[in-house]
Motif scaffolding. Structure first.
Motif, short mmCIF file in Angstrom:
data_model
loop_
_atom_site.label_atom_id
_atom_site.label_comp_id
_atom_site.label_asym_id
_atom_site.label_seq_id
_atom_site.Cartn_x
_atom_site.Cartn_y
_atom_site.Cartn_z
N LEU A 190 6.57 1.08 13.13
CA LEU A 190 7.55 1.68 12.22
C LEU A 190 6.93 1.96 10.86
N GLY A 191 6.10 1.01 10.38
CA GLY A 191 5.41 1.22 9.11
C GLY A 191 4.48 2.42 9.17
N LEU A 192 3.77 2.55 10.28
CA LEU A 192 2.88 3.69 10.46
C LEU A 192 3.68 5.00 10.50
N ALA A 193 4.78 4.99 11.23
CA ALA A 193 5.61 6.21 11.34
C ALA A 193 6.13 6.64 9.96
N GLU A 194 6.60 5.68 9.16
CA GLU A 194 7.09 6.02 7.82
C GLU A 194 5.96 6.59 6.97
N THR A 195 4.78 6.01 7.09
CA THR A 195 3.62 6.51 6.34
C THR A 195 3.27 7.93 6.78
N LEU A 196 3.29 8.17 8.09
CA LEU A 196 2.97 9.50 8.62
C LEU A 196 3.98 10.54 8.15
N VAL A 197 5.25 10.16 8.05
CA VAL A 197 6.27 11.08 7.54
C VAL A 197 5.94 11.48 6.11
N GLU A 198 5.55 10.49 5.28
CA GLU A 198 5.19 10.77 3.89
C GLU A 198 3.96 11.66 3.80
N LEU A 199 3.05 11.52 4.75
CA LEU A 199 1.83 12.33 4.78
C LEU A 199 2.08 13.72 5.35
N GLY A 200 3.28 13.94 5.90
CA GLY A 200 3.61 15.23 6.48
C GLY A 200 3.18 15.40 7.92
N ALA A 201 2.69 14.31 8.53
CA ALA A 201 2.26 14.36 9.94
C ALA A 201 3.47 14.07 10.82
N LEU A 202 4.41 15.00 10.86
CA LEU A 202 5.70 14.77 11.50
C LEU A 202 5.58 14.60 13.01
N ASP A 203 4.73 15.40 13.65
CA ASP A 203 4.59 15.31 15.11
C ASP A 203 4.08 13.93 15.53
N GLN A 204 3.06 13.43 14.80
CA GLN A 204 2.51 12.11 15.12
C GLN A 204 3.53 11.01 14.87
N ALA A 205 4.28 11.15 13.77
CA ALA A 205 5.32 10.17 13.45
C ALA A 205 6.38 10.14 14.54
N LEU A 239 0.83 -1.21 0.00
CA LEU A 239 0.00 0.00 0.00
C LEU A 239 0.87 1.26 0.00
N PHE A 240 1.95 1.21 0.78
CA PHE A 240 2.88 2.35 0.84
C PHE A 240 3.50 2.60 -0.54
N LEU A 241 3.98 1.53 -1.18
CA LEU A 241 4.63 1.66 -2.48
C LEU A 241 3.65 2.08 -3.58
N LEU A 242 2.39 1.72 -3.42
CA LEU A 242 1.36 2.14 -4.38
C LEU A 242 0.98 3.61 -4.19
N GLY A 243 1.46 4.19 -3.10
CA GLY A 243 1.11 5.58 -2.81
C GLY A 243 -0.25 5.74 -2.16
N GLU A 244 -0.84 4.64 -1.75
CA GLU A 244 -2.14 4.68 -1.07
C GLU A 244 -1.88 4.87 0.44
N LEU A 245 -1.41 6.06 0.77
CA LEU A 245 -0.90 6.32 2.11
C LEU A 245 -1.98 6.29 3.18
N HIS A 246 -3.17 6.77 2.85
CA HIS A 246 -4.24 6.77 3.86
C HIS A 246 -4.68 5.34 4.17
N LYS A 247 -4.72 4.49 3.14
CA LYS A 247 -5.05 3.07 3.38
C LYS A 247 -3.93 2.39 4.16
N SER A 248 -2.69 2.74 3.84
CA SER A 248 -1.55 2.19 4.57
C SER A 248 -1.64 2.58 6.04
N ARG A 249 -1.97 3.84 6.28
CA ARG A 249 -2.12 4.33 7.66
C ARG A 249 -3.21 3.57 8.40
N GLU A 250 -4.37 3.41 7.76
CA GLU A 250 -5.49 2.68 8.37
C GLU A 250 -5.10 1.24 8.69
N HIS A 251 -4.37 0.63 7.76
CA HIS A 251 -3.93 -0.76 7.93
C HIS A 251 -3.06 -0.92 9.17
#
Length: 549
Positions: free
Chosen positions: A212-227, A185-197
């Motif tokens: 760690l997967g969630l943190a990497e996804t959050l970084v890509e989404l720009g949610a740095l504080d949550q990551a 999901l991350f590689l497909l760019g489906e970041l919101h689905k990756s986050r939910e997963h």
């Protein structure tokens, strides 16, 4: 997809179809492992005693399985071989690579985990134990193989469909399928689905891989504080998660918090010291933080761990030597042992990379700079010859030009050096990384963008200073000096901050920093508008030193 619990007879058929390579420097161990896997039904088995032999084997034949000892004598170790084979694409992404070793050092274990071999088998083991472990690895491999193939071919949507079906069926490898689903999901760019997963998995059980997967996804989404919060949760569970430190480095870099970025990269290097790219990253961050000593040591570590690996390159040797010179010139301590060590590294680079003519010219310029800086024999002749060699060749490479400028500065030809810098700035104005290197050598900003950057940092630093936020002011001016180390005003600003916040006693670290600042501005003349300020601050510093003593 095959049954998840194949019978032994089915496994024997699968083994019989495999090409296998055994890599071990001990003939007895090679023979023992070969006998064991012969009994498993493998018919095509090759052996290699060194990493060089293994690479040759992989050039000649494709292998479905590689069983590799970690310690391979004087050649590359198993970790370096795995990196080499993957980088040169000599093993398929669907091939099995099993690391076999009695080594238990932290750097080995963490380094092996980072490279993600398919399994890690610790010695000693009996033939029976080895067979059982191999069977478990094969079963898991065969179940996941169809998905691995799709993944390797970049068919992520098809891989996602297969993974979803596997998760729906359930079974003993559902966790592996869950991991793969998040990654796809991350590689497909489906970041919101990756986050939910990942969030769904963590709700059930906070497992580090999902966090760690969630943190990497959050970084890509720009949610740095949550990551950042998620990564600190992971490190609280176990501080040895290198990936967490790497992601925190990314977060702090994006926020321009370069000291914190360096801190986490240093922690990652300490945990897993064999990563050459990470040592280079630490060297670059340390340079931006005006920490020349750490930058030099990081390049030295890159040299150490890069030897005999795919990462070995002449630039690390020369960069180490350049930093030794820069450190000696900035702090005024010109230990000849340091100079001789730098010379050895330059000469080794020449020897190892003799077919690279540009490196040879760079080495001549760096070597001359070392000899002159540390007042070593034949310095003047070496400087004259290196300058002549450069001017005759009219080298186009930017790094070679920078070495020429550095040598001009060391030999006192400041006017010609500044002319060269201005010329290079006009030619490479759109190359951000190269411009940063130019600015580090110049006493004044070379571009409008650099001038604006200096003004911005100066304004921020002064505002923090006036608010008596001395630590923040110090951080800002150190960041500024990482970009413009020879800027007179910035050096004096940092001196003033450090003197102001240490009225009672001057710590050794701050005293050393102040000395470096004064060393950098030692050549300003009485006609310079900053001369009087520099003299006044020197007087304050001398008084503070007496108080500290």
């Amino acid at each position: 997809m095959i049954d998840e619990m194949p019978k032994k007879i089915d496994l024997l058929k699968q083994y019989a179809a495999l090409n296998c390579l055994i890599v071990d420097d001990l003939p007895g161990m090679r023979g023992m492992i070969k006998r064991v896997i012969d009994n498993q039904g493998m018919k095509r088995v090759d052996t290699a005693a060194t990493a060089v032999d293994a690479v040759q084997c992989c050039n000649n034949r494709s292998y479905d399985m590689v069983l590799c000892d970690y310690n391979l004598g004087q050649s590359q170790d198993g970790q370096q071989l795995l990196e080499n084979l993957r980088q040169k694409k000599l093993v398929s992404p669907t091939s099995l690579f099993l690391m076999i070793t009695g080594e238990t050092s932290r750097e080995m274990v963490l380094g092996a985990i980072e490279l993600q071999p398919d399994d890690y088998i610790a010695k000693p083991f009996t033939p029976r134990e080895f067979c059982k472990r191999l069977d478990r690895v094969m079963i898991k491999h065969l179940v996941l193989l169809p998905i691995k193939k799709l993944f390797a071919e970049g068919k992520y949507q098809e891989a996602l469909t297969a993974v979803n079906a596997m998760i729906e069926r359930g079974g003993r490898f559902t966790t592996e399928a869950e991991r793969l689903r998040g990654r796809i999901l991350f590689l497909l760019g489906e970041l919101h689905k990756s986050r939910e997963h990942y969030e769904k998995i963590i709700e059930q059980k906070p497992v580090p891989w999902a966090m760690l997967g969630l943190a990497e996804t959050l970084v890509e989404l720009g949610a740095l504080d949550q990551a950042e919060k998620m990564l600190h949760r992971v490190l609280k569970m176990d501080h040895r998660y290198v990936e967490a430190h790497d992601l925190l480095t990314r977060i702090h870099e994006q926020r321009a918090e370069l000291e914190k970025a360096q801190e986490h990269t240093q922690l990652a290097c300490d945990l897993s010291p064999k990563s050459v790219p990470r040592h280079r990253r630490l060297a670059n961050l340390a340079e931006l933080n005006d920490d020349v000593d750490t930058s030099a040591q990081s390049y030295r570590q890159a040299i150490r761990w890069g030897a005999n690996s795919v990462h070995e390159c002449g630039a690390d040797y020369l960069n180490y030597a350049r930093k030794v010179v820069e450190k000696a010139q900035s702090d005024g301590h010109k230990n000849k042992d340091d100079g001789n060590q730098a010379l050895r590294q330059v000469r080794k680079a020449r020897e190892l990379f003799s077919e690279e003519p540009e490196l040879d010219l760079q080495a001549s310029l760096v070597e001359a700079n070392i000899l002159k800086t540390f007042n070593l024999p034949e310095a003047d002749d070496a400087c004259h010859q290196a300058k002549y060699q450069f001017e005759e060749k009219e080298a186009e490479d930017g790094e070679t030009h920078l070495d020429y400028v550095r040598l001009l500065q060391t030999t006192g030809d400041q006017e010609k050096a500044q002319t060269e810098l201005q010329s290079l700035a006009e030619k490479h104005s759109k190359d951000v990384n190269f411009m940063r290197k130019l600015e580090r050598l110049s006493a004044e900003p070379l571009s409008a963008n650099a001038r604006a950057n200096v003004a911005r940092l100066t304004k921020s630093g002064i505002a923090a200073y006036k608010s008596k936020e001395y630590n923040e002011a110090s951080r800002i001016f150190k960041e500024a000096l990482g970009l413009f180390p020879n800027h007179v005003g910035l050096n004096l600003n940092l001196v003033q901050v450090l003197l102001e916040c240490n009225e009672q006693a001057l710590p050794e670290k701050d005293s050393g920093q102040i000395k470096r600042c004064f060393e950098r501005v030692k050549d300003i003349g009485k006609d310079n508008s900053q001369y009087g300020r520099a003299q006044a601050l020197k007087g304050q510093f001398e008084k503070a030193q007496k108080t500290s003593d």
